[in-house]
Design an enzyme around this catalytic site. Structure first.
Site, short mmCIF file in Angstrom:
data_model
loop_
_atom_site.label_atom_id
_atom_site.label_comp_id
_atom_site.label_asym_id
_atom_site.label_seq_id
_atom_site.Cartn_x
_atom_site.Cartn_y
_atom_site.Cartn_z
N HIS A 1 -15.47 12.30 0.53
CA HIS A 1 -15.59 13.00 -0.75
C HIS A 1 -17.03 12.93 -1.26
O HIS A 1 -17.54 13.90 -1.85
CB HIS A 1 -14.63 12.34 -1.75
CG HIS A 1 -14.25 13.20 -2.91
ND1 HIS A 1 -13.40 12.77 -3.91
CD2 HIS A 1 -14.61 14.46 -3.27
CE1 HIS A 1 -13.25 13.73 -4.81
NE2 HIS A 1 -13.97 14.76 -4.45
N HIS B 1 -12.64 8.37 0.59
CA HIS B 1 -13.59 8.38 -0.53
C HIS B 1 -14.99 8.71 -0.02
O HIS B 1 -15.74 9.46 -0.66
CB HIS B 1 -13.62 7.02 -1.21
CG HIS B 1 -12.42 6.69 -2.04
ND1 HIS B 1 -11.98 7.50 -3.06
CD2 HIS B 1 -11.59 5.61 -2.03
CE1 HIS B 1 -10.93 6.95 -3.64
NE2 HIS B 1 -10.67 5.80 -3.04
N HIS C 1 -8.38 4.92 4.33
CA HIS C 1 -8.35 5.25 2.90
C HIS C 1 -9.76 5.27 2.31
O HIS C 1 -10.17 6.26 1.67
CB HIS C 1 -7.48 4.22 2.16
CG HIS C 1 -7.46 4.42 0.67
ND1 HIS C 1 -6.44 5.09 0.04
CD2 HIS C 1 -8.33 4.04 -0.31
CE1 HIS C 1 -6.68 5.13 -1.27
NE2 HIS C 1 -7.83 4.49 -1.50
N GLU C 2 -10.49 4.19 2.50
CA GLU C 2 -11.82 4.12 1.90
C GLU C 2 -12.76 5.17 2.49
O GLU C 2 -13.65 5.68 1.80
CB GLU C 2 -12.41 2.72 2.06
CG GLU C 2 -11.64 1.63 1.31
CD GLU C 2 -11.50 1.92 -0.17
OE1 GLU C 2 -12.38 2.59 -0.75
OE2 GLU C 2 -10.49 1.48 -0.76
#
Length: 709
Positions: free
Chosen positions: A496, A493, A489-490
């Site tokens: 991104h 980011h 998940h992290e």
């Protein structure tokens, strides 16, 4: 009214000592800060000099006698604040990831200064007038789409910040902003204190049945590190549910642990009592919203997101609440049956909230024959990173990761990787800070040390933070399945941020609406269960043997169990966040003792006031909302998940090649080009439409969470 006129006179007095490491840009690769050179005494003068320097830069824009154009207005504003940007990137990294009384004292001191600094910009009518003049000339200037979007966002943000208020109203707004940032900082610090003061001391090791030797060693180390007079210390994580609740056999200790978690900030410990602070925060936010012309703070926040309105948010949350609570009730009935059959519990016992994780774990073991102790040896951190997280990114995007042991992070254990494109070109740096430490705030997050920007000639430097318990010296770091999910998940980011390909730093990377920012990270979770990926990282740390196929099948199946609890727990927090922010100043309780009653009434009114399923965060330790950042925006996770679930469906269907689930360069490149690279250089939902060819549909989310009839 403007507060810039006195800036140039003070600039000379705040020139930064050249010996201060922030006085010049870092000479390290990609502008990585030279953490080894930074001392706490460097921050105050660097912040002061940074504020003065940017004020002077803004003053130059405001008083420029030439006709406004892109270079002398937009570009000049985007270039401003380089010194302040450098120092704050480092300061807030240390404040969140290292902590300590001294850095918290500095944080409390500079917070109102920074609030006043922001107001000096957003309430300057001269700069706003130049932007309006530039906008009126836009048809003649033939601006590119990104520049036009930036200009429109500046104009919108000036209005939202209060540029159209009277002088007296502006002065009151400044006072509100200064007070709020002080309170938010204090709330966040009290949350950390609450985690520390709420730690549960265990004198009798016999009460720790169910824990393995490694965990016991970690609890003993906690006790030694904090110099408590007991053998073992159970420290708390940020959410309500605590990991050890699933493993501790001692029912009363489970109850004690959950109570310690839920009672954080409620006044049992004076230094962490957060009730009066959160009430004032809620009241002042409501007052500020009305001053700016909004019904309440939630309406103010929603307008700036993709949701646009609070009715849209309320409608979605209400649509999910009833089926989620119904599913949680069904799960509770199953767990009550397990409790009834437990020979170690007296007959007639009623299921408690503290029992939920324990019996849910036992149910998983019975139904799926999964034991975390059996699974953990197959989930070693380095292999998860290299053969899981990094491997998936390579298959999708062609990027490679090269650990730079010559580059230092900001604390022991922080690691640095250089990320390169498929052709070997440097893309940026990725820092991994995976371990919990005293003073580090709970949870997991990503942030930037350097924002990508073509205007500034910068490539990104991004950081992932987790809070994994450090293993004993010489032992491997073994993760839970949920911690593996957090890694993926992290890193979503991080991608991104790393793939940002925009001109302006304001529009870079994850600087998107709050209810959009979780979308790419949630999508990246899908790769942890891709057969090719999991087959590589889920291997025994000693033998290298892959996770047995039957066990993997059960792990993937069990991931679908418990959605009733998980969704209800999340919705409880999201609805609390909305309840505190959909009120007028007069509707906010005035007494600290009223916080619990407000919370209970809000949860019951929304249909998620289940005693067995406390919200993921109760108000007194809800740092997302009262510490700032996700105030009136915690709904963002589920709102983004609508986009996520729809995108996962695209990867697994249209993006898939020969049954690979979408794990291929073509699908990855399209996702990168349409969405990950765009930052906020256009409407965020347009980026989704560019990928999907249409607006998102909620059906994949309802199916994923078991919320369909």
């Amino acid at each position: 009214m403007t507060r810039m006129s006195d800036v140039t006179a003070t600039t000379a007095a705040t020139q930064l000592d050249p010996a201060n490491p922030f006085a010049a840009p870092s000479s390290l690769p990609y502008g990585l800060p030279d953490f080894a050179a930074v001392r706490l005494e460097h921050f105050r003068p660097a912040v002061a000099a940074g504020i003065a320097a940017q004020r002077a830069e803004w003053e130059a824009v405001a008083t420029d006698p030439t006709v406004p154009d892109v270079v002398n207005t937009l570009d000049a504003l985007e270039r401003s604040g380089e010194l302040l940007r450098r120092v704050l990137a480092v300061f807030y990294t240390l404040a969140s990831s290292v902590g300590g009384d001294e850095i918290h004292a500095i944080e409390s001191e500079i917070a109102p200064q920074l609030a006043a600094h922001r107001d000096a910009f957003w309430l300057d009518r001269r700069i706003y007038a130049r932007l309006e003049s530039l906008a009126s000339a836009t048809p003649l200037l033939d601006l590119d789409e990104e520049t036009t979007w930036l200009l429109e966002n500046y104009r919108k943000d000036f209005v939202r910040a209060g540029i159209r208020l009277s002088d007296a109203e502006m002065e009151h707004l400044r006072e509100l902003n200064a007070r709020l940032v002080t309170l938010e900082t204090e709330f966040s610090q009290r949350v950390v204190k609450g985690m520390e003061s709420g730690a549960v001391e265990v004198e009798d090791p016999a009460r720790l049945g169910g824990l393995d030797e490694g965990t016991l060693a970690g609890l003993a180390r906690n006790a030694r590190d904090r110099s408590v007079a007991v053998n073992h210390l159970i420290t708390l994580v940020l959410p309500t549910q605590q990991p050890l609740l699933a493993r501790l056999h001692d029912r009363e200790l489970r109850t004690q642990l959950l109570e310690a978690s839920e009672q954080r900030g409620t006044g049992l410990d004076a230094e962490s009592d957060a009730r009066a602070i959160l009430l004032e925060v809620a009241r002042l936010r409501a007052e500020r919203a009305q001053l700016l012309g909004y019904e309440h703070h939630a309406a103010y926040v929603a307008e700036d997101g993709t949701a646009a309105t609070t009715p849209a948010i309320n409608e979605m949350l209400a649509r999910l609440a009833a089926p989620a609570a119904r599913n949680a009730g069904k799960e509770a009935a199953e767990l009550q049956e397990m409790l009834d059959a437990d020979p170690d519990v007296p007959g007639g016992a009623t299921l408690r909230a503290a029992d939920w994780s324990y019996y849910a774990e036992r149910l998983r073991k019975e139904r799926y024959s999964i034991d975390d102790a059996v699974l953990a040896p197959y989930l070693e951190l380095d292999r998860v990173l290299n053969d899981g997280v990094f491997y998936a990114a390579n298959r999708l995007f062609g990027i490679t990761f090269h650990e730079r042991t010559d580059l230092a992070g900001y604390a022991d254990g922080v690691r640095v990787w250089e990320v390169k494109e498929e052709d070997g070109t440097g893309l940026g740096l990725f820092l991994g800070d995976f371990y919990a430490r005293a003073g580090k705030r709970g949870g997991a997050w990503m942030h930037n040390l350097v924002d990508q920007s073509h205007l500034l000639g910068r490539k990104p430097v991004v950081v992932n933070n987790l809070n994994v318990t450090p293993p004993p010296p010489g032992e491997p770091t073994l993760l839970t399945w949920d911690e593996v999910r957090t890694c993926f998940h992290e890193f979503g980011h991080a991608l991104h941020g790393l793939f940002s390909d925009v001109r302006y730093p304001t529009l870079s990377g994850t600087n998107v609406p709050r209810d959009f920012v979780e979308f790419p990270s949630q999508v990246n979770e899908m790769w942890m269960s891709n057969p090719d990926v999991v087959g590589r990282f889920a291997r025994h740390h000693e033998t290298g043997e892959p996770l047995p196929a039957e066990l993997l099948e059960k792990v993937l199946a069990v991931a679908e169990y418990g959605e009733g609890f998980a969704t209800t727990e999340y919705l409880g927090a999201a609805l609390l966040d909305q309840a505190w922010h959909q009120v007028t100043p007069e509707q906010v309780p005035t007494e600290a003792e009223d916080v619990a009653a407000f919370e209970l009434e809000a949860l019951q009114r929304a249909g998620v006031g289940l005693e067995l399923v406390p919200p993921r965060y109760r108000s007194t330790y809800f740092n997302h909302t009262f510490g700032g950042g996700y105030d009136a925006g915690y709904y963002s996770y589920i709102w983004s998940e609508v986009l996520d679930a729809d995108t996962v469906e695209w990867f697994e269907t249209e993006g898939a090649v020969d049954g690979d689930g979408g794990l291929n360069r073509t699908a990855g490149q399209r996702f990168r080009d349409a969405l990950l690279s765009r930052g906020y250089s256009q409407d965020a939902l347009q980026s989704f439409r560019d990928l999907r060819g249409r607006d998102a549909r909620i059906d994949p989310l309802l199916k994923r969470r078991g919320l369909t009839d």
